[in-house]
Design an enzyme around this catalytic site. Structure first.
Site, PDB file in Angstrom:
ATOM      1  CG  ASP A  88      -7.619   4.360  17.617  1.00  0.00           C
ATOM      2  OD1 ASP A  88      -6.969   3.305  17.588  1.00  0.00           O
ATOM      3  OD2 ASP A  88      -8.694   4.518  17.023  1.00  0.00           O
ATOM      4  CB  ILE A  89      -2.948   5.287  14.371  1.00  0.00           C
ATOM      5  CG1 ILE A  89      -1.746   4.840  15.210  1.00  0.00           C
ATOM      6  CG2 ILE A  89      -2.481   5.986  13.091  1.00  0.00           C
ATOM      7  CD1 ILE A  89      -0.844   3.830  14.514  1.00  0.00           C
TER       8      ILE A  89
ATOM      9  CG  ASP B   1       2.406  -4.573   9.556  1.00  0.00           C
ATOM     10  OD1 ASP B   1       1.304  -4.303  10.077  1.00  0.00           O
ATOM     11  OD2 ASP B   1       2.682  -5.679   9.053  1.00  0.00           O
TER      12      ASP B   1
ATOM     13  CD  GLU C  18      -6.686   1.027  14.263  1.00  0.00           C
ATOM     14  OE1 GLU C  18      -7.803   1.500  13.987  1.00  0.00           O
ATOM     15  OE2 GLU C  18      -6.402  -0.183  14.132  1.00  0.00           O
TER      16      GLU C  18
END
Length: 314
Positions: free
Chosen positions: A172-173, A189, A216
């Site tokens: 996960d970001i 994006d 994300e």
């Protein structure tokens, strides 16, 4: 130059195999089987683009083979053309009802068999292209969630036959909502695209899959991969993302964009639902976030744990 299609020729008469091979080998890769049982085993191994299947064979006949092919998720989309000396309409109807796409009558006419094979190979390629678009994430070019679930189902089933290891990475970001709030959705994006490209470079083997799980969040399917190998890949992904040096003022983990990563490894066995790997890796991702983010957490799960994981997820 396009890849040559693989044709599986199934016939108990070697002379028929030789005739069909001579007609098709200039344009296609040919493999062959002389029994129904051998054909099914070989088909699952080579995943042919088309199968030329004799109807009348001792033991398992062509109809039974076709029925098993169409019932196998791995082979169901492979077009089957029956080759037969039977001239009865009922025999042709039966084959088509079982899922065959065409018939070629014996004695074989090389010109006709080449034309029919060429047409069905081209139609399969068009269907494959459409199917690929349906499982590709438009923003990143990675597989989408549907593609991930397909790959996981396929690999878990395949590896269960040899009790091999399957590893899953979920990442996960970190603080991505804050990133979007600070820099805007266009920059968000762009960040997702850069992380996806980094992930794609870190997962290199042909059998591996990198996918965008949603938003994300990303995932990797790593067949025949030990936990130590999967952890090394996960750390490499984390380091590569940090090395992008994408500014992130809204993060408390680092001044740049980072990812949290969870890794789950288990030995495949019949009856374990593939969703268990996602749930297990997601639990490890939660641990990575709880321990400060920009972190990798993972462990090996026992068979009983994987079965319990699925029960809890259900």
């Amino acid at each position: 130059m396009s890849k040559r299609a693989v044709i599986l020729v199934v016939d108990d008469e070697v002379s028929n195999i030789e005739l069909l091979s001579a007609a098709l080998e200039d344009d296609h890769e040919i493999c062959f089987a002389t029994s129904g049982e051998e054909a099914l085993e070989l088909a699952r191994s080579v995943l042919p683009d088309l199968i030329l299947l004799d109807v009348l064979m001792p033991g398992m006949d062509g109809y039974a083979v076709c029925q098993q092919i169409k019932a196998d998720a791995l082979l169901a989309d492979v077009p089957v053309i029956f080759t037969t000396a039977l001239g009865e309409q009922e025999a042709e109807v039966k084959g088509l009802e079982l899922g065959a796409v065409d018939y070629v009558a014996k004695p074989i006419s090389p010109v006709i068999v080449r034309a029919r094979v060429r047409n069905h190979i081209e139609m399969k390629r068009m269907r494959d292209q459409l199917a690929e678009l349906a499982v590709t994430d438009a923003l990143t070019g990675l597989g989408n969630r549907r593609r991930l679930e397909q790959a996981l189902q396929q690999e878990a089933g395949r590896l269960a036959r040899s009790t091999a290891d399957l590893s899953i990475i979920m990442l996960d970001i970190d603080f991505f909502k804050q990133f979007n709030d600070t820099y805007g959705h266009i920059a968000g994006d762009r960040c997702i695209i850069m992380v996806a490209a980094t992930l794609n470079r870190a997962v290199r083997r042909a059998a591996d899959l990198a996918a965008r799980y949603g938003g994300e969040e990303f995932a990797c399917v790593l067949p025949n991969t030990s936990h130590e190998e999967a952890m090394a890949i996960a750390h490499n992904i984390r380091d590569r993302v940090l090395a992008l040096s994408i500014p992130h003022e809204g993060s408390t983990a680092a001044p740049y964009v980072t990812v949290s990563v969870g890794v789950a490894t288990a030995t495949c066995a019949p009856g374990i639902d593939p969703v268990s790997w996602i749930k297990a890796a997601d639990d490890q991702l939660y641990q990575a976030k709880a321990r400060g983010r920009n972190n990798v957490e993972g462990r090996v799960f026992l068979e009983a744990e994987m079965r319990n994981t699925w029960s809890e997820a259900a």
